[in-house]
Motif scaffolding. Structure first.
Motif, PDB file in Angstrom:
ATOM      1  N   ASN A 144      -0.808   0.136 -12.651  1.00  0.00           N
ATOM      2  CA  ASN A 144       0.110  -0.026 -11.273  1.00  0.00           C
ATOM      3  C   ASN A 144      -0.810  -0.585 -10.342  1.00  0.00           C
ATOM      4  O   ASN A 144      -0.329  -1.199  -9.345  1.00  0.00           O
ATOM      5  CB  ASN A 144       1.275   0.885 -10.976  1.00  0.00           C
ATOM      6  CG  ASN A 144       2.149   1.209 -11.988  1.00  0.00           C
ATOM      7  OD1 ASN A 144       2.375   0.171 -13.110  1.00  0.00           O
ATOM      8  ND2 ASN A 144       2.740   2.416 -12.110  1.00  0.00           N
ATOM      9  N   SER A 145      -1.657   0.243  -9.784  1.00  0.00           N
ATOM     10  CA  SER A 145      -2.497   0.085  -8.634  1.00  0.00           C
ATOM     11  C   SER A 145      -3.237  -1.414  -8.681  1.00  0.00           C
ATOM     12  O   SER A 145      -3.199  -1.968  -7.896  1.00  0.00           O
ATOM     13  CB  SER A 145      -3.516   1.302  -8.490  1.00  0.00           C
ATOM     14  OG  SER A 145      -2.822   2.368  -8.137  1.00  0.00           O
ATOM     15  N   ILE A 193      -0.857  -4.001  -8.001  1.00  0.00           N
ATOM     16  CA  ILE A 193      -0.464  -3.967  -6.458  1.00  0.00           C
ATOM     17  C   ILE A 193      -1.678  -4.544  -5.998  1.00  0.00           C
ATOM     18  O   ILE A 193      -1.424  -5.565  -4.919  1.00  0.00           O
ATOM     19  CB  ILE A 193      -0.294  -2.490  -5.968  1.00  0.00           C
ATOM     20  CG1 ILE A 193       0.846  -1.998  -6.503  1.00  0.00           C
ATOM     21  CG2 ILE A 193      -0.355  -2.568  -4.290  1.00  0.00           C
ATOM     22  CD1 ILE A 193       1.537  -0.708  -6.385  1.00  0.00           C
ATOM     23  N   TYR A 194      -2.956  -4.296  -6.030  1.00  0.00           N
ATOM     24  CA  TYR A 194      -4.015  -4.813  -5.520  1.00  0.00           C
ATOM     25  C   TYR A 194      -4.125  -6.546  -5.839  1.00  0.00           C
ATOM     26  O   TYR A 194      -4.637  -7.180  -4.970  1.00  0.00           O
ATOM     27  CB  TYR A 194      -5.407  -4.026  -5.966  1.00  0.00           C
ATOM     28  CG  TYR A 194      -5.280  -2.669  -5.401  1.00  0.00           C
ATOM     29  CD1 TYR A 194      -4.635  -2.270  -4.537  1.00  0.00           C
ATOM     30  CD2 TYR A 194      -6.189  -1.879  -6.327  1.00  0.00           C
ATOM     31  CE1 TYR A 194      -4.652  -1.036  -4.284  1.00  0.00           C
ATOM     32  CE2 TYR A 194      -6.047  -0.533  -5.966  1.00  0.00           C
ATOM     33  CZ  TYR A 194      -5.407   0.025  -5.237  1.00  0.00           C
ATOM     34  OH  TYR A 194      -5.408   1.410  -4.726  1.00  0.00           O
ATOM     35  N   LEU A 214       0.644  -1.123   0.029  1.00  0.00           N
ATOM     36  CA  LEU A 214      -0.021  -0.015  -0.036  1.00  0.00           C
ATOM     37  C   LEU A 214       0.775   1.369  -0.045  1.00  0.00           C
ATOM     38  O   LEU A 214       0.508   2.149  -0.531  1.00  0.00           O
ATOM     39  CB  LEU A 214      -0.998   0.135   1.265  1.00  0.00           C
ATOM     40  CG  LEU A 214      -1.900  -0.977   0.966  1.00  0.00           C
ATOM     41  CD1 LEU A 214      -3.006  -1.103   2.380  1.00  0.00           C
ATOM     42  CD2 LEU A 214      -2.913  -0.730  -0.218  1.00  0.00           C
ATOM     43  N   ASP A 223       1.721   1.823  -3.520  1.00  0.00           N
ATOM     44  CA  ASP A 223       0.699   2.528  -4.226  1.00  0.00           C
ATOM     45  C   ASP A 223       0.470   3.721  -3.937  1.00  0.00           C
ATOM     46  O   ASP A 223       0.177   4.645  -5.057  1.00  0.00           O
ATOM     47  CB  ASP A 223      -0.653   1.593  -3.902  1.00  0.00           C
ATOM     48  CG  ASP A 223      -1.728   2.071  -4.740  1.00  0.00           C
ATOM     49  OD1 ASP A 223      -1.758   2.151  -5.916  1.00  0.00           O
ATOM     50  OD2 ASP A 223      -2.689   2.204  -4.092  1.00  0.00           O
ATOM     51  N   ASN A 232       3.244   5.984  -5.810  1.00  0.00           N
ATOM     52  CA  ASN A 232       2.590   5.640  -7.288  1.00  0.00           C
ATOM     53  C   ASN A 232       1.721   6.540  -7.668  1.00  0.00           C
ATOM     54  O   ASN A 232       1.556   7.601  -8.339  1.00  0.00           O
ATOM     55  CB  ASN A 232       2.022   4.174  -7.592  1.00  0.00           C
ATOM     56  CG  ASN A 232       1.701   4.088  -8.832  1.00  0.00           C
ATOM     57  OD1 ASN A 232       2.177   4.489  -9.897  1.00  0.00           O
ATOM     58  ND2 ASN A 232       0.528   3.445  -8.934  1.00  0.00           N
ATOM     59  N   VAL A 233       0.476   6.882  -6.729  1.00  0.00           N
ATOM     60  CA  VAL A 233      -0.586   7.740  -6.927  1.00  0.00           C
ATOM     61  C   VAL A 233      -0.202   9.172  -6.918  1.00  0.00           C
ATOM     62  O   VAL A 233      -0.570  10.328  -7.420  1.00  0.00           O
ATOM     63  CB  VAL A 233      -1.937   7.518  -5.669  1.00  0.00           C
ATOM     64  CG1 VAL A 233      -2.733   8.570  -5.821  1.00  0.00           C
ATOM     65  CG2 VAL A 233      -2.241   6.128  -6.525  1.00  0.00           C
ATOM     66  N   VAL A 290     -11.871   0.109  -7.383  1.00  0.00           N
ATOM     67  CA  VAL A 290     -11.165   0.751  -8.365  1.00  0.00           C
ATOM     68  C   VAL A 290     -12.177   0.918  -9.563  1.00  0.00           C
ATOM     69  O   VAL A 290     -13.046   0.352  -9.680  1.00  0.00           O
ATOM     70  CB  VAL A 290      -9.942  -0.167  -9.033  1.00  0.00           C
ATOM     71  CG1 VAL A 290      -9.380   0.550 -10.228  1.00  0.00           C
ATOM     72  CG2 VAL A 290      -9.192  -0.558  -8.004  1.00  0.00           C
ATOM     73  N   VAL A 312      -0.684   4.788 -13.916  1.00  0.00           N
ATOM     74  CA  VAL A 312      -0.874   4.661 -12.430  1.00  0.00           C
ATOM     75  C   VAL A 312      -2.010   3.714 -12.091  1.00  0.00           C
ATOM     76  O   VAL A 312      -1.792   3.018 -11.156  1.00  0.00           O
ATOM     77  CB  VAL A 312      -0.821   6.286 -11.874  1.00  0.00           C
ATOM     78  CG1 VAL A 312      -1.476   6.154 -10.405  1.00  0.00           C
ATOM     79  CG2 VAL A 312       0.103   6.950 -11.896  1.00  0.00           C
ATOM     80  N   LYS A 313      -3.026   3.902 -12.615  1.00  0.00           N
ATOM     81  CA  LYS A 313      -4.390   2.882 -12.387  1.00  0.00           C
ATOM     82  C   LYS A 313      -3.750   1.574 -12.738  1.00  0.00           C
ATOM     83  O   LYS A 313      -4.173   0.698 -11.879  1.00  0.00           O
ATOM     84  CB  LYS A 313      -5.361   3.381 -13.185  1.00  0.00           C
ATOM     85  CG  LYS A 313      -6.702   2.348 -12.815  1.00  0.00           C
ATOM     86  CD  LYS A 313      -8.043   2.918 -13.703  1.00  0.00           C
ATOM     87  CE  LYS A 313      -8.940   2.252 -13.525  1.00  0.00           C
ATOM     88  NZ  LYS A 313     -10.370   2.564 -14.045  1.00  0.00           N
TER      89      LYS A 313
END
Length: 80
Positions: free
Chosen positions: A55-56, A59-60, A30, A33, A36-37, A78, A52-53
């Motif tokens: 990448n998120s 990560i999730y 997290l 993330d 990243n954001v 998301v 970025v989305k």
């Protein structure tokens, strides 16, 4: 090495860390993330926002490998 490659390498490093507890590994993911954001700004392009989305989402999905319920909740939150 691109930013996406760097983030993927950090994700793999956290997933392969047997020393940390599940909670610690999720916290680290997290943090990745959040970093990243945080790179997004007012002048970010549409392409940068998509990266970025993406990448998120990666990560999730990694979090889901550690804790299925928490990972699924994050993925459901998301924006599609």
């Amino acid at each position: 090495m691109t930013n996406i490659d760097k983030i993927q390498a950090r994700i793999e490093e956290v997933l392969n860390n047997d020393i940390s507890s599940s909670k610690e590994r999720i916290d680290l993911l997290l943090e990745i993330d959040a970093d990243n954001v945080a790179e997004l700004g007012k002048n970010s392009t549409s392409e940068e926002r998509k990266k970025v989305k993406r990448n998120s989402l990666n990560i999730y999905r990694a979090i889901k490998k550690i804790d299925k319920v928490e990972g699924e909740l994050l993925l459901k939150c998301v924006d599609k």
